[in-house]
Motif scaffolding. Sequence first.
Motif, mmCIF file in Angstrom:
data_model
loop_
_atom_site.group_PDB
_atom_site.id
_atom_site.type_symbol
_atom_site.label_atom_id
_atom_site.label_comp_id
_atom_site.label_asym_id
_atom_site.label_seq_id
_atom_site.Cartn_x
_atom_site.Cartn_y
_atom_site.Cartn_z
ATOM 1 N N GLY A 9 0.815 -1.219 0.000
ATOM 2 C CA GLY A 9 0.000 0.000 0.000
ATOM 3 C C GLY A 9 0.845 1.264 0.000
ATOM 4 N N ILE A 10 1.847 1.304 0.881
ATOM 5 C CA ILE A 10 2.686 2.503 1.007
ATOM 6 C C ILE A 10 3.498 2.738 -0.270
ATOM 7 C CG2 ILE A 10 4.680 3.473 2.240
ATOM 8 C CD1 ILE A 10 3.562 2.244 4.819
ATOM 9 N N THR A 11 4.053 1.649 -0.819
ATOM 10 C CA THR A 11 4.825 1.780 -2.063
ATOM 11 C C THR A 11 3.958 2.379 -3.155
ATOM 12 O OG1 THR A 11 6.176 -0.128 -1.496
ATOM 13 C CG2 THR A 11 6.164 0.521 -3.803
ATOM 14 N N ASN A 12 2.774 1.825 -3.324
ATOM 15 C CA ASN A 12 1.848 2.329 -4.330
ATOM 16 C C ASN A 12 1.503 3.794 -4.083
ATOM 17 O OD1 ASN A 12 -0.272 2.439 -6.316
ATOM 18 N ND2 ASN A 12 -1.714 2.216 -4.626
ATOM 19 N N TYR A 13 1.215 4.128 -2.830
ATOM 20 C CA TYR A 13 0.836 5.510 -2.519
ATOM 21 C C TYR A 13 1.959 6.488 -2.848
ATOM 22 C CZ TYR A 13 -1.220 9.530 -0.300
ATOM 23 O OH TYR A 13 -1.749 10.779 -0.099
ATOM 24 N N LEU A 14 3.167 6.144 -2.446
ATOM 25 C CA LEU A 14 4.293 7.061 -2.664
ATOM 26 C C LEU A 14 4.592 7.238 -4.154
ATOM 27 C CD1 LEU A 14 6.596 5.917 0.266
ATOM 28 C CD2 LEU A 14 5.437 8.131 0.051
ATOM 29 N N ILE A 44 12.315 0.517 5.092
ATOM 30 C CA ILE A 44 12.407 -0.575 4.110
ATOM 31 C C ILE A 44 12.172 -0.035 2.696
ATOM 32 C CG2 ILE A 44 11.327 -2.721 3.323
ATOM 33 C CD1 ILE A 44 10.615 -3.269 6.298
ATOM 34 N N VAL A 45 11.110 0.789 2.551
ATOM 35 C CA VAL A 45 10.769 1.339 1.236
ATOM 36 C C VAL A 45 11.924 2.201 0.716
ATOM 37 C CG1 VAL A 45 9.211 2.890 -0.016
ATOM 38 C CG2 VAL A 45 8.268 1.292 1.658
ATOM 39 N N ASN A 46 12.452 3.044 1.585
ATOM 40 C CA ASN A 46 13.548 3.931 1.198
ATOM 41 C C ASN A 46 14.763 3.148 0.701
ATOM 42 O OD1 ASN A 46 15.103 6.200 0.854
ATOM 43 N ND2 ASN A 46 15.697 6.348 3.007
ATOM 44 N N ASN A 47 15.157 2.130 1.459
ATOM 45 C CA ASN A 47 16.310 1.321 1.048
ATOM 46 C C ASN A 47 16.083 0.666 -0.305
ATOM 47 O OD1 ASN A 47 17.760 1.930 3.316
ATOM 48 N ND2 ASN A 47 17.052 0.149 4.480
ATOM 49 N N MET A 48 14.879 0.155 -0.470
ATOM 50 C CA MET A 48 14.582 -0.572 -1.710
ATOM 51 C C MET A 48 14.519 0.376 -2.904
ATOM 52 S SD MET A 48 14.336 -3.678 -2.536
ATOM 53 C CE MET A 48 13.916 -4.497 -4.077
ATOM 54 N N PHE A 49 13.918 1.566 -2.722
ATOM 55 C CA PHE A 49 13.865 2.550 -3.816
ATOM 56 C C PHE A 49 15.285 2.912 -4.254
ATOM 57 C CE2 PHE A 49 9.429 4.785 -3.428
ATOM 58 C CZ PHE A 49 8.827 3.564 -3.646
ATOM 59 N N GLN A 50 16.172 3.062 -3.280
ATOM 60 C CA GLN A 50 17.549 3.423 -3.620
ATOM 61 C C GLN A 50 18.253 2.269 -4.323
ATOM 62 O OE1 GLN A 50 19.833 5.588 -0.682
ATOM 63 N NE2 GLN A 50 17.970 6.264 0.320
ATOM 64 N N GLN A 51 17.979 1.074 -3.831
ATOM 65 C CA GLN A 51 18.597 -0.098 -4.455
ATOM 66 C C GLN A 51 18.132 -0.257 -5.899
ATOM 67 O OE1 GLN A 51 18.525 -3.446 -1.737
ATOM 68 N NE2 GLN A 51 18.703 -4.849 -3.460
ATOM 69 N N SER B 4 9.967 -8.492 2.589
ATOM 70 C CA SER B 4 9.541 -7.097 2.674
ATOM 71 C C SER B 4 10.191 -6.265 1.553
ATOM 72 C CB SER B 4 9.877 -6.518 4.046
ATOM 73 O OG SER B 4 11.217 -6.782 4.364
ATOM 74 N N ASP B 5 11.460 -6.509 1.269
ATOM 75 C CA ASP B 5 12.125 -5.788 0.185
ATOM 76 C C ASP B 5 11.515 -6.151 -1.170
ATOM 77 O OD1 ASP B 5 13.792 -4.646 2.020
ATOM 78 O OD2 ASP B 5 15.445 -6.048 1.685
ATOM 79 N N ARG B 6 11.297 -7.459 -1.342
ATOM 80 C CA ARG B 6 10.730 -7.912 -2.615
ATOM 81 C C ARG B 6 9.372 -7.277 -2.878
ATOM 82 N NH1 ARG B 6 11.980 -13.272 -1.043
ATOM 83 N NH2 ARG B 6 9.743 -13.614 -0.785
ATOM 84 N N LEU B 7 8.553 -7.170 -1.821
ATOM 85 C CA LEU B 7 7.202 -6.624 -2.011
ATOM 86 C C LEU B 7 7.254 -5.189 -2.531
ATOM 87 C CD1 LEU B 7 5.330 -8.085 1.074
ATOM 88 C CD2 LEU B 7 4.839 -8.549 -1.333
ATOM 89 N N VAL B 8 8.211 -4.405 -1.998
ATOM 90 C CA VAL B 8 8.366 -3.028 -2.477
ATOM 91 C C VAL B 8 8.778 -3.042 -3.950
ATOM 92 C CG1 VAL B 8 9.670 -0.878 -2.195
ATOM 93 C CG2 VAL B 8 8.989 -2.188 -0.179
ATOM 94 N N GLY B 9 9.754 -3.890 -4.269
ATOM 95 C CA GLY B 9 10.253 -3.977 -5.641
ATOM 96 C C GLY B 9 9.185 -4.445 -6.619
ATOM 97 N N ILE B 10 8.477 -5.511 -6.252
ATOM 98 C CA ILE B 10 7.460 -6.075 -7.155
ATOM 99 C C ILE B 10 6.301 -5.096 -7.355
ATOM 100 C CG2 ILE B 10 5.703 -7.894 -7.345
ATOM 101 C CD1 ILE B 10 7.717 -9.836 -6.080
ATOM 102 N N THR B 11 5.867 -4.450 -6.265
ATOM 103 C CA THR B 11 4.775 -3.474 -6.384
ATOM 104 C C THR B 11 5.168 -2.367 -7.350
ATOM 105 O OG1 THR B 11 4.085 -3.893 -4.111
ATOM 106 C CG2 THR B 11 3.323 -1.845 -5.102
ATOM 107 N N ASN B 12 6.372 -1.827 -7.168
ATOM 108 C CA ASN B 12 6.855 -0.771 -8.048
ATOM 109 C C ASN B 12 6.922 -1.250 -9.500
ATOM 110 O OD1 ASN B 12 8.292 1.562 -9.033
ATOM 111 N ND2 ASN B 12 10.139 0.313 -8.935
ATOM 112 N N TYR B 13 7.455 -2.451 -9.693
ATOM 113 C CA TYR B 13 7.594 -2.960 -11.063
ATOM 114 C C TYR B 13 6.233 -3.104 -11.745
ATOM 115 C CZ TYR B 13 9.237 -5.490 -15.091
ATOM 116 O OH TYR B 13 9.526 -5.826 -16.392
#
Lengths: 275, 275
Positions: A9-14, A44-51, B4-13
Amino acid sequence: MKRSDRLVGITNYLIEHPMELVSLPSFSTMYNAAKSSISEDLTIVNNMFQQEGIGYLESVAGAAGGVKYIPHLSREKCNEFLDQLCNRLEDSSRLLPGGYLFMSDLLGEPQTVRDIGRLFATAFSDRDIDVVVTVATKGIPLAYSVASFLNVPVVIVRRDPKVTEGSTVSINYVSGSSRKIQTMVLPKRSLPDGSKICIIDDFMKAGGTINGMVNLLKEFNAKVTAIGVLAEAEDEEEERVVEQDQYLSLVRIHNVDVKNNQIEVIKGNILESME
Amino acid sequence: MKRSDRLVGITNYLIEHPMELVSLPSFSTMYNAAKSSISEDLTIVNNMFQQEGIGYLESVAGAAGGVKYIPHLSREKCNEFLDQLCNRLEDSSRLLPGGYLFMSDLLGEPQTVRDIGRLFATAFSDRDIDVVVTVATKGIPLAYSVASFLNVPVVIVRRDPKVTEGSTVSINYVSGSSRKIQTMVLPKRSLPDGSKICIIDDFMKAGGTINGMVNLLKEFNAKVTAIGVLAEAEDEEEERVVEQDQYLSLVRIHNVDVKNNQIEVIKGNILESME
């Protein structure tokens, strides 16, 4: 709600709300979770966005604080995209009479347009921008793409006034490449006085159109803080009316050899600005 | 990589690649995880997308299978957005001479344009669409927005041919509301033969422009499978040249009372199509 659900949800919102300050309490309410949990989610979101090389979360401290998603392409991703773009543009079947280049297919691809917008937004992330301005027609999709990442509105300058836009301000200017007198109009109510402007266009030769826009915007007391063009072409016959350090270009059409049906497209000056 | 990292990545993708079939193995490689873990991730993402009312994941079985993110607004969200839109358009300061409505500010907001695109994409999700076509100028941002959710390219019909587009096909048509003869052109190489088309425009009165586009597209052997307009206005003097069941509109400008400075804007027929 579980962390895994919240992260989606947060990833999508941002991603849907770039450059918008979101407070932790509002996420708490949205996903019915403690502020401390939300705070961990955001790390978690921040780290992943940067990665992933797509941007980062900026934290704003204090009572009115929160986080802001700043779309920011990594240098590696920028380079990769520009290489691809140059490659695709060097296709000799793009060559049109008069040394022009057919680009409408590229500009018709939403994904490419999105990537171009993200690149400009990355380069302009530290500029002060209230509005993106472009001139009809081909710059429009690029302008919206840039604006969507910067989270600001778009205003379109037209070549012909339309009844559906109310009263307008217009100027005449001389197009650099054709030396013809042309007109540009902007609806009076389209820009608040003193706005800070990012001009976006698809193509620049001598720069007459960009220069015309700059002059028109002066009538609105606006300040141009950024200029971005997708492609610039060198023109030996004409002098540039916009200086090299005033704009950023993604690609430069370096050499158009109509006789031998060859084009050389190199990267523009946008990467230099990101050093 | 952790779930948790994967979920951020997959959602974004997935959000960045709507309507694109992604295989499980490609996610496995991207995030260095077992197919079974990816499969569980996708279940979480799917549930959350549905809960948020933004769409769902479609699973395609078999060797060439995978998942596809289908952007699909819930009926509740559609209704909410249309109510807002009607409200904002009923502001009497929008009234222009001749009974026209100023909408450029709304069409300048990337977020509003994005929502409009998502709504049309939802309504047209079961249609067969290869390309979104619009006519310059104000339909362009809407067309790109729809196209980005449908993951198809955009082609822009112009009123004036440009040298940068190569050879063109043109037709003359009679504009319904002004009864003037106008021209429309489309570059020859812009559309593959037999394409399935979604026409998007910002405004429709008698429908002359839409009808002109339909006729121009016939020259390309194209098939119009969907027509969407942001606003339709009723015009007592003119007969509609496009039938009610051929297009979808978001809003209908029902009553423009220039004397008393009042506008009535009601929802268009788009919700009816979603029942």
